[in-house]
Scaffold this motif. Structure first.
Motif, PDB file in Angstrom:
ATOM      1  N   TRP A  16     -18.860  34.719   5.323  1.00  0.00           N
ATOM      2  CA  TRP A  16     -20.183  35.007   5.898  1.00  0.00           C
ATOM      3  C   TRP A  16     -20.041  35.571   7.306  1.00  0.00           C
ATOM      4  CZ3 TRP A  16     -21.728  29.744   3.647  1.00  0.00           C
ATOM      5  CH2 TRP A  16     -22.344  29.892   2.400  1.00  0.00           C
ATOM      6  N   GLN A  17     -19.104  35.065   8.053  1.00  0.00           N
ATOM      7  CA  GLN A  17     -18.904  35.537   9.426  1.00  0.00           C
ATOM      8  C   GLN A  17     -18.342  36.960   9.453  1.00  0.00           C
ATOM      9  OE1 GLN A  17     -16.183  33.121  11.674  1.00  0.00           O
ATOM     10  NE2 GLN A  17     -16.183  34.512  13.391  1.00  0.00           N
ATOM     11  N   LEU A  18     -17.344  37.225   8.608  1.00  0.00           N
ATOM     12  CA  LEU A  18     -16.665  38.524   8.650  1.00  0.00           C
ATOM     13  C   LEU A  18     -17.334  39.603   7.782  1.00  0.00           C
ATOM     14  CD1 LEU A  18     -12.938  37.342   8.571  1.00  0.00           C
ATOM     15  CD2 LEU A  18     -14.336  37.948  10.562  1.00  0.00           C
ATOM     16  N   LYS A  19     -18.168  39.205   6.849  1.00  0.00           N
ATOM     17  CA  LYS A  19     -18.938  40.098   5.963  1.00  0.00           C
ATOM     18  C   LYS A  19     -18.125  40.693   4.798  1.00  0.00           C
ATOM     19  CE  LYS A  19     -22.636  40.136   8.808  1.00  0.00           C
ATOM     20  NZ  LYS A  19     -22.647  38.797   9.345  1.00  0.00           N
ATOM     21  N   LYS A  20     -17.022  41.357   5.085  1.00  0.00           N
ATOM     22  CA  LYS A  20     -16.155  41.936   4.056  1.00  0.00           C
ATOM     23  C   LYS A  20     -14.725  41.546   4.380  1.00  0.00           C
ATOM     24  CE  LYS A  20     -19.090  45.926   3.186  1.00  0.00           C
ATOM     25  NZ  LYS A  20     -19.188  47.378   3.192  1.00  0.00           N
ATOM     26  N   VAL A  21     -14.020  40.999   3.383  1.00  0.00           N
ATOM     27  CA  VAL A  21     -12.688  40.466   3.667  1.00  0.00           C
ATOM     28  C   VAL A  21     -11.713  40.701   2.519  1.00  0.00           C
ATOM     29  CG1 VAL A  21     -13.528  38.615   5.172  1.00  0.00           C
ATOM     30  CG2 VAL A  21     -13.247  38.187   2.743  1.00  0.00           C
ATOM     31  N   PHE A  22     -10.466  40.813   2.892  1.00  0.00           N
ATOM     32  CA  PHE A  22      -9.359  40.706   1.965  1.00  0.00           C
ATOM     33  C   PHE A  22      -8.854  39.269   2.091  1.00  0.00           C
ATOM     34  CE2 PHE A  22      -9.553  45.197   3.039  1.00  0.00           C
ATOM     35  CZ  PHE A  22      -9.440  45.794   1.786  1.00  0.00           C
ATOM     36  N   VAL A  23      -8.106  38.794   1.116  1.00  0.00           N
ATOM     37  CA  VAL A  23      -7.621  37.417   1.157  1.00  0.00           C
ATOM     38  C   VAL A  23      -6.828  37.159   2.445  1.00  0.00           C
ATOM     39  CG1 VAL A  23      -6.149  35.703   0.011  1.00  0.00           C
ATOM     40  CG2 VAL A  23      -7.679  37.137  -1.349  1.00  0.00           C
ATOM     41  N   ASN A  24      -6.038  38.117   2.884  1.00  0.00           N
ATOM     42  CA  ASN A  24      -5.267  37.939   4.123  1.00  0.00           C
ATOM     43  C   ASN A  24      -6.172  37.750   5.343  1.00  0.00           C
ATOM     44  OD1 ASN A  24      -2.542  37.849   3.399  1.00  0.00           O
ATOM     45  ND2 ASN A  24      -2.455  40.070   3.175  1.00  0.00           N
ATOM     46  N   ASP A  25      -7.345  38.394   5.347  1.00  0.00           N
ATOM     47  CA  ASP A  25      -8.297  38.211   6.458  1.00  0.00           C
ATOM     48  C   ASP A  25      -8.770  36.757   6.520  1.00  0.00           C
ATOM     49  OD1 ASP A  25      -8.184  40.962   6.997  1.00  0.00           O
ATOM     50  OD2 ASP A  25      -9.854  41.378   5.628  1.00  0.00           O
ATOM     51  N   ILE A  26      -9.037  36.187   5.351  1.00  0.00           N
ATOM     52  CA  ILE A  26      -9.471  34.783   5.289  1.00  0.00           C
ATOM     53  C   ILE A  26      -8.337  33.892   5.776  1.00  0.00           C
ATOM     54  CG2 ILE A  26     -10.265  32.914   3.793  1.00  0.00           C
ATOM     55  CD1 ILE A  26     -11.298  35.143   1.865  1.00  0.00           C
ATOM     56  N   LEU A  27      -7.144  34.156   5.275  1.00  0.00           N
ATOM     57  CA  LEU A  27      -5.967  33.367   5.648  1.00  0.00           C
ATOM     58  C   LEU A  27      -5.755  33.373   7.158  1.00  0.00           C
ATOM     59  CD1 LEU A  27      -3.848  31.696   4.173  1.00  0.00           C
ATOM     60  CD2 LEU A  27      -2.420  33.731   4.049  1.00  0.00           C
ATOM     61  N   ASP A  28      -5.935  34.530   7.781  1.00  0.00           N
ATOM     62  CA  ASP A  28      -5.766  34.644   9.237  1.00  0.00           C
ATOM     63  C   ASP A  28      -6.743  33.752  10.002  1.00  0.00           C
ATOM     64  OD1 ASP A  28      -3.747  36.513   8.889  1.00  0.00           O
ATOM     65  OD2 ASP A  28      -5.044  38.247   9.306  1.00  0.00           O
ATOM     66  N   GLU A  29      -7.936  33.557   9.466  1.00  0.00           N
ATOM     67  CA  GLU A  29      -8.980  32.788  10.149  1.00  0.00           C
ATOM     68  C   GLU A  29      -8.897  31.284   9.884  1.00  0.00           C
ATOM     69  OE1 GLU A  29     -11.359  33.974  12.299  1.00  0.00           O
ATOM     70  OE2 GLU A  29     -10.287  35.876  12.154  1.00  0.00           O
ATOM     71  N   MET A  30      -8.126  30.877   8.884  1.00  0.00           N
ATOM     72  CA  MET A  30      -8.080  29.467   8.508  1.00  0.00           C
ATOM     73  C   MET A  30      -7.207  28.669   9.480  1.00  0.00           C
ATOM     74  SD  MET A  30      -8.298  29.405   4.414  1.00  0.00           S
ATOM     75  CE  MET A  30      -8.958  27.765   4.467  1.00  0.00           C
ATOM     76  N   PRO A  31      -7.612  27.424   9.734  1.00  0.00           N
ATOM     77  CA  PRO A  31      -6.816  26.574  10.632  1.00  0.00           C
ATOM     78  C   PRO A  31      -5.539  26.098   9.948  1.00  0.00           C
ATOM     79  CG  PRO A  31      -8.636  25.320   9.711  1.00  0.00           C
ATOM     80  CD  PRO A  31      -8.803  26.740   9.231  1.00  0.00           C
ATOM     81  N   GLU A  32      -4.627  25.638  10.754  1.00  0.00           N
ATOM     82  CA  GLU A  32      -3.392  25.036  10.225  1.00  0.00           C
ATOM     83  C   GLU A  32      -3.724  23.663   9.652  1.00  0.00           C
ATOM     84  OE1 GLU A  32      -0.514  26.459   9.920  1.00  0.00           O
ATOM     85  OE2 GLU A  32      -0.907  28.261  11.111  1.00  0.00           O
ATOM     86  N   PRO A  33      -3.082  23.209   8.630  1.00  0.00           N
ATOM     87  CA  PRO A  33      -2.100  23.940   7.833  1.00  0.00           C
ATOM     88  C   PRO A  33      -2.812  24.914   6.894  1.00  0.00           C
ATOM     89  CG  PRO A  33      -2.414  21.747   6.923  1.00  0.00           C
ATOM     90  CD  PRO A  33      -3.273  21.831   8.149  1.00  0.00           C
ATOM     91  N   LYS A  34      -2.391  26.140   6.923  1.00  0.00           N
ATOM     92  CA  LYS A  34      -3.001  27.175   6.099  1.00  0.00           C
ATOM     93  C   LYS A  34      -2.574  26.990   4.637  1.00  0.00           C
ATOM     94  CE  LYS A  34      -3.049  30.558   9.834  1.00  0.00           C
ATOM     95  NZ  LYS A  34      -4.432  30.827  10.064  1.00  0.00           N
ATOM     96  N   PRO A  35      -3.490  27.254   3.718  1.00  0.00           N
ATOM     97  CA  PRO A  35      -3.110  27.177   2.304  1.00  0.00           C
ATOM     98  C   PRO A  35      -2.174  28.331   1.942  1.00  0.00           C
ATOM     99  CG  PRO A  35      -5.318  28.051   2.507  1.00  0.00           C
ATOM    100  CD  PRO A  35      -4.882  27.658   3.895  1.00  0.00           C
ATOM    101  N   HIS A  36      -1.489  28.172   0.857  1.00  0.00           N
ATOM    102  CA  HIS A  36      -0.646  29.258   0.355  1.00  0.00           C
ATOM    103  C   HIS A  36      -1.558  30.409  -0.079  1.00  0.00           C
ATOM    104  CE1 HIS A  36       2.049  31.426  -2.398  1.00  0.00           C
ATOM    105  NE2 HIS A  36       3.030  30.917  -1.659  1.00  0.00           N
ATOM    106  N   TYR A  37      -1.092  31.623   0.076  1.00  0.00           N
ATOM    107  CA  TYR A  37      -1.868  32.815  -0.286  1.00  0.00           C
ATOM    108  C   TYR A  37      -2.404  32.714  -1.705  1.00  0.00           C
ATOM    109  CZ  TYR A  37      -3.065  37.666  -1.269  1.00  0.00           C
ATOM    110  OH  TYR A  37      -3.736  38.801  -1.641  1.00  0.00           O
ATOM    111  N   ASN A  38      -1.545  32.317  -2.663  1.00  0.00           N
ATOM    112  CA  ASN A  38      -1.971  32.254  -4.070  1.00  0.00           C
ATOM    113  C   ASN A  38      -3.066  31.210  -4.284  1.00  0.00           C
ATOM    114  OD1 ASN A  38      -0.157  34.255  -4.713  1.00  0.00           O
ATOM    115  ND2 ASN A  38       1.398  32.858  -5.512  1.00  0.00           N
ATOM    116  N   THR A  39      -2.977  30.097  -3.584  1.00  0.00           N
ATOM    117  CA  THR A  39      -4.011  29.059  -3.677  1.00  0.00           C
ATOM    118  C   THR A  39      -5.340  29.603  -3.167  1.00  0.00           C
ATOM    119  OG1 THR A  39      -2.346  27.333  -3.341  1.00  0.00           O
ATOM    120  CG2 THR A  39      -4.648  26.730  -2.928  1.00  0.00           C
ATOM    121  N   LEU A  40      -5.300  30.250  -2.029  1.00  0.00           N
ATOM    122  CA  LEU A  40      -6.505  30.831  -1.449  1.00  0.00           C
ATOM    123  C   LEU A  40      -7.086  31.902  -2.367  1.00  0.00           C
ATOM    124  CD1 LEU A  40      -8.517  31.039   0.854  1.00  0.00           C
ATOM    125  CD2 LEU A  40      -6.899  32.536   2.041  1.00  0.00           C
ATOM    126  N   SER A  41      -6.239  32.730  -2.911  1.00  0.00           N
ATOM    127  CA  SER A  41      -6.682  33.784  -3.822  1.00  0.00           C
ATOM    128  C   SER A  41      -7.371  33.195  -5.059  1.00  0.00           C
ATOM    129  CB  SER A  41      -5.480  34.634  -4.238  1.00  0.00           C
ATOM    130  OG  SER A  41      -5.881  35.675  -5.085  1.00  0.00           O
TER     131      SER A  41
END
Length: 121
Positions: A16-41
């Motif tokens: 909602w904040q970024l409007k349009k995102v790729f999974v990596n954009d979401i990952l960059d914004e997430m706090p530590e510990p960040k989820p694995h890319y595949n989990t987020l996807s």
């Protein structure tokens, strides 16, 4: 509208904040510990299946965007919370926040102004 899990809500807040995102954009914004890319996807694809997101394809990449606005989701969530926790009474909810959340006099004045302004219109 389906209630999201805490992790889904966290991800949707970023979208909602970024409007349009790729999974990596979401990952960059997430706090530590960040989820694995595949989990987020996987979670993002589930959000799409639930009707919260859609995507535009760029080759093998997907850019996601919200189909449900923050305001629409918030409306459903707040109404549900008022019903569940405050006996379907906005007064009970406000009373809770005034007593339990220790609102400052300034915050109470702001609430009164909002109520007065809405009564006029």
């Amino acid at each position: 509208m389906e209630k999201l899990t805490n992790k889904e809500e966290e991800i949707m807040q970023i979208i909602w904040q970024l409007k349009k995102v790729f999974v990596n954009d979401i990952l960059d914004e997430m706090p530590e510990p960040k989820p694995h890319y595949n989990t987020l996807s996987t979670i993002v694809r589930l959000l799409e299946e639930k009707g919260f997101l859609a995507h535009k394809s760029y080759g093998k990449s997907h850019q996601y965007y919200p189909l449900v606005s923050l305001e629409a989701y918030r409306g459903v969530f707040v109404k549900d919370s008022i019903k569940k926790y405050f006996g379907n009474s906005v007064s009970n909810m406000v009373n809770y926040f005034v007593k339990e959340e220790k609102l400052t006099p300034t915050e109470i004045d702001e609430l009164m102004k909002i109520i007065e302004d809405n009564q006029k219109s």
